[in-house]
Design a protein around this motif. Sequence first.
Motif, PDB file in Angstrom:
ATOM      1  N   PRO A   1       0.668  -1.286   0.004  1.00  0.00           N
ATOM      2  CA  PRO A   1      -0.121  -0.056   0.048  1.00  0.00           C
ATOM      3  C   PRO A   1       0.873   1.233  -0.017  1.00  0.00           C
ATOM      4  O   PRO A   1       1.913   1.451   0.663  1.00  0.00           O
ATOM      5  N   VAL A   2       0.357   2.397  -0.925  1.00  0.00           N
ATOM      6  CA  VAL A   2       1.092   3.498  -0.840  1.00  0.00           C
ATOM      7  C   VAL A   2       0.823   4.385   0.528  1.00  0.00           C
ATOM      8  O   VAL A   2      -0.711   4.368   0.936  1.00  0.00           O
ATOM      9  N   LEU A   3       1.648   5.008   1.038  1.00  0.00           N
ATOM     10  CA  LEU A   3       1.223   5.834   2.327  1.00  0.00           C
ATOM     11  C   LEU A   3       1.446   7.245   2.389  1.00  0.00           C
ATOM     12  O   LEU A   3       0.702   7.927   2.950  1.00  0.00           O
ATOM     13  N   ASP A   4       2.155   7.658   1.451  1.00  0.00           N
ATOM     14  CA  ASP A   4       2.462   9.043   1.283  1.00  0.00           C
ATOM     15  C   ASP A   4       2.868   9.486  -0.110  1.00  0.00           C
ATOM     16  O   ASP A   4       3.446   8.715  -0.960  1.00  0.00           O
ATOM     17  N   ILE A   5       2.334  10.579  -0.670  1.00  0.00           N
ATOM     18  CA  ILE A   5       2.404  11.051  -2.127  1.00  0.00           C
ATOM     19  C   ILE A   5       2.754  12.660  -1.777  1.00  0.00           C
ATOM     20  O   ILE A   5       2.072  13.252  -0.976  1.00  0.00           O
ATOM     21  N   ASP A   6       3.866  13.244  -2.781  1.00  0.00           N
ATOM     22  CA  ASP A   6       4.020  14.399  -2.855  1.00  0.00           C
ATOM     23  C   ASP A   6       4.405  14.904  -4.154  1.00  0.00           C
ATOM     24  O   ASP A   6       5.429  14.428  -4.695  1.00  0.00           O
ATOM     25  N   TRP A   7       3.772  16.198  -4.713  1.00  0.00           N
ATOM     26  CA  TRP A   7       4.272  16.617  -6.095  1.00  0.00           C
ATOM     27  C   TRP A   7       5.618  17.382  -5.765  1.00  0.00           C
ATOM     28  O   TRP A   7       5.797  18.252  -4.866  1.00  0.00           O
ATOM     29  N   CYS A   8       6.322  17.420  -6.878  1.00  0.00           N
ATOM     30  CA  CYS A   8       7.583  18.104  -6.866  1.00  0.00           C
ATOM     31  C   CYS A   8       7.270  19.444  -7.158  1.00  0.00           C
ATOM     32  O   CYS A   8       6.321  19.919  -8.159  1.00  0.00           O
TER      33      CYS A   8
ATOM     34  N   ARG B   1       8.611   0.229   6.129  1.00  0.00           N
ATOM     35  CA  ARG B   1       7.651   1.010   5.390  1.00  0.00           C
ATOM     36  C   ARG B   1       7.954   2.508   5.206  1.00  0.00           C
ATOM     37  O   ARG B   1       8.198   3.130   6.391  1.00  0.00           O
ATOM     38  N   VAL B   2       7.953   3.104   4.158  1.00  0.00           N
ATOM     39  CA  VAL B   2       8.221   4.690   4.016  1.00  0.00           C
ATOM     40  C   VAL B   2       6.724   5.414   4.086  1.00  0.00           C
ATOM     41  O   VAL B   2       6.099   5.227   3.195  1.00  0.00           O
ATOM     42  N   GLY B   3       6.671   6.075   5.344  1.00  0.00           N
ATOM     43  CA  GLY B   3       5.388   6.787   5.399  1.00  0.00           C
ATOM     44  C   GLY B   3       5.511   8.123   5.289  1.00  0.00           C
ATOM     45  O   GLY B   3       4.211   9.035   5.390  1.00  0.00           O
ATOM     46  N   ILE B   4       6.647   8.977   4.942  1.00  0.00           N
ATOM     47  CA  ILE B   4       6.682  10.362   4.850  1.00  0.00           C
ATOM     48  C   ILE B   4       7.445  10.482   3.670  1.00  0.00           C
ATOM     49  O   ILE B   4       8.658   9.996   3.662  1.00  0.00           O
ATOM     50  N   ILE B   5       7.112  11.553   2.945  1.00  0.00           N
ATOM     51  CA  ILE B   5       7.802  11.951   1.380  1.00  0.00           C
ATOM     52  C   ILE B   5       7.652  13.478   1.516  1.00  0.00           C
ATOM     53  O   ILE B   5       6.641  14.191   1.664  1.00  0.00           O
ATOM     54  N   THR B   6       8.717  13.954   1.191  1.00  0.00           N
ATOM     55  CA  THR B   6       8.655  15.874   1.173  1.00  0.00           C
ATOM     56  C   THR B   6       9.792  16.019   0.303  1.00  0.00           C
ATOM     57  O   THR B   6      11.005  15.821   0.508  1.00  0.00           O
ATOM     58  N   TRP B   7       9.580  16.906  -0.798  1.00  0.00           N
ATOM     59  CA  TRP B   7      10.613  17.635  -1.590  1.00  0.00           C
ATOM     60  C   TRP B   7      11.113  18.689  -0.764  1.00  0.00           C
ATOM     61  O   TRP B   7      10.406  19.465  -0.289  1.00  0.00           O
ATOM     62  N   HIS B   8      12.360  18.884  -1.322  1.00  0.00           N
ATOM     63  CA  HIS B   8      13.010  20.074  -0.681  1.00  0.00           C
ATOM     64  C   HIS B   8      12.277  21.349  -1.592  1.00  0.00           C
ATOM     65  O   HIS B   8      12.034  21.563  -2.767  1.00  0.00           O
TER      66      HIS B   8
END
Length: 459
Positions: A98-105, A148-155
């Motif tokens: 399952p996908v846990l987090d998504i973030d647009w560049c 599992r990877v639950g946090i994604i955030t671009w610089h």
Amino acid sequence: RMEAFRVVQRNVCQSNMKRVVRQSKFRHVFGQAAKNDQCYDDIRVSRVTWDSSFCAVNPKFVALIIEASGGGAFLVLPLQKTGRIDKSYPTVCGHTGPVLDIDWCPHNDHVIASGSEDCTVMVWQIPENGLVTSMAEPVVVLEGHSKRVGIITWHPTARNVLLSAGCDNQIVIWNVGTGEAMITLEDMHPDVIYNVTWNRNGSLICTACKDKAIRVIDPRKEMIVAEKEKAHEGARPMRAIFLSNGNVLTTGFSRMSERQLALWNPDNMEEPMTVNEMDTSNGVLLPFYDPDTNVVYLCGKGDSSIRYFEITDEAPYVHFLSTFATKEPQRGMGYMPKRGLDVNKCEIARFYKLHERKCEPIVMTVPRKSDLFQDDLYPDTSGPDHALEAEEWFDGKNGDPILISLKNGYVPGKNREFKVVKKNILDTKNTENSTPANKSASPTPSIVSICFLQDLQSV
């Protein structure tokens, strides 16, 4: 004489009331939910037990994490693709869990990153007009987490710099251009990390952890700059975000399970600058912050309302503005960047509220009589151009966001191509392999280099 005394008393009361009522251009902000035909219907929003927002938005697309059998998937819809979404609509479905987090560049509206229970981070390039067929092959796979990877955030200002945090209690900062994990913060968090955010120029990160501590970290020096243990006494999850002036705003729970909003100065974390107690609901408060207007919106998971506050430099610092309430509870929430708003309608925020089966846009508006551009509502805001290359940031440079004016409305530029060239460093012929990056494609080491090729006509 008595009548004269009453008149004087009334005038004194009125002048005192004028002093009590704080002047703010955001006092009358009101929320309005979109009509049914402007919603995204028949979407099976993910039921995974994770406290991320499940939705990411930019001026072109809305992405939503959905239920998927046999792996993880999310939908990417052009903003204008409203109405009922067919069950056969193509998805982004490369994860095996399952996908846990998504973030647009923030520097390319066609590039999105995702983190999953399969312990990987994947970066995807979305076609100009959205998906035509389901996408299973990412442009880049980033492997380095053991859980599992639950946090994604671009610089926010450096191109190709991506942060991920996993349930292995590690934070990894990647150079997406080479596919390498450049910084790994291993021993700073003894328990699960609830959230990570960058400050305005991306020189520091702020984290909230299950050990009830908030930490301000310099990731390049791999050093904790400031730390506050037991920022909130309650056992429920916290959130921490940077404000534009460098202060930290946190949401959490008291020992009596009351939801709290607190403000901290990283130079002195002994005591909070202020603490606001709200209610006793058990939903995690997700904060969304607008650095241009200093308004923070609190969306509780499972709540049916959005509270909003204005942050100022004078005590009491946090001023309650209003509450937008609906009947349906929210499963998640997306927040549109400022450049995606309609300035002609004095729109200062737009949310994308996830219900069980649909996504509903909610517009926050400041009522104004004039049709002219309201420059006090729309100071120059962060644009899509990056201030630094990844290598410059990893070498120690900092860059403030490159600002744009919204006076004539934001007009997106031409699509920047997101291209990957894989080269096998063991191959003396240096032959190029044009197959998409895939973690199982080859056991041999590879270097992934990413180039953004802009159309010469747009220069």
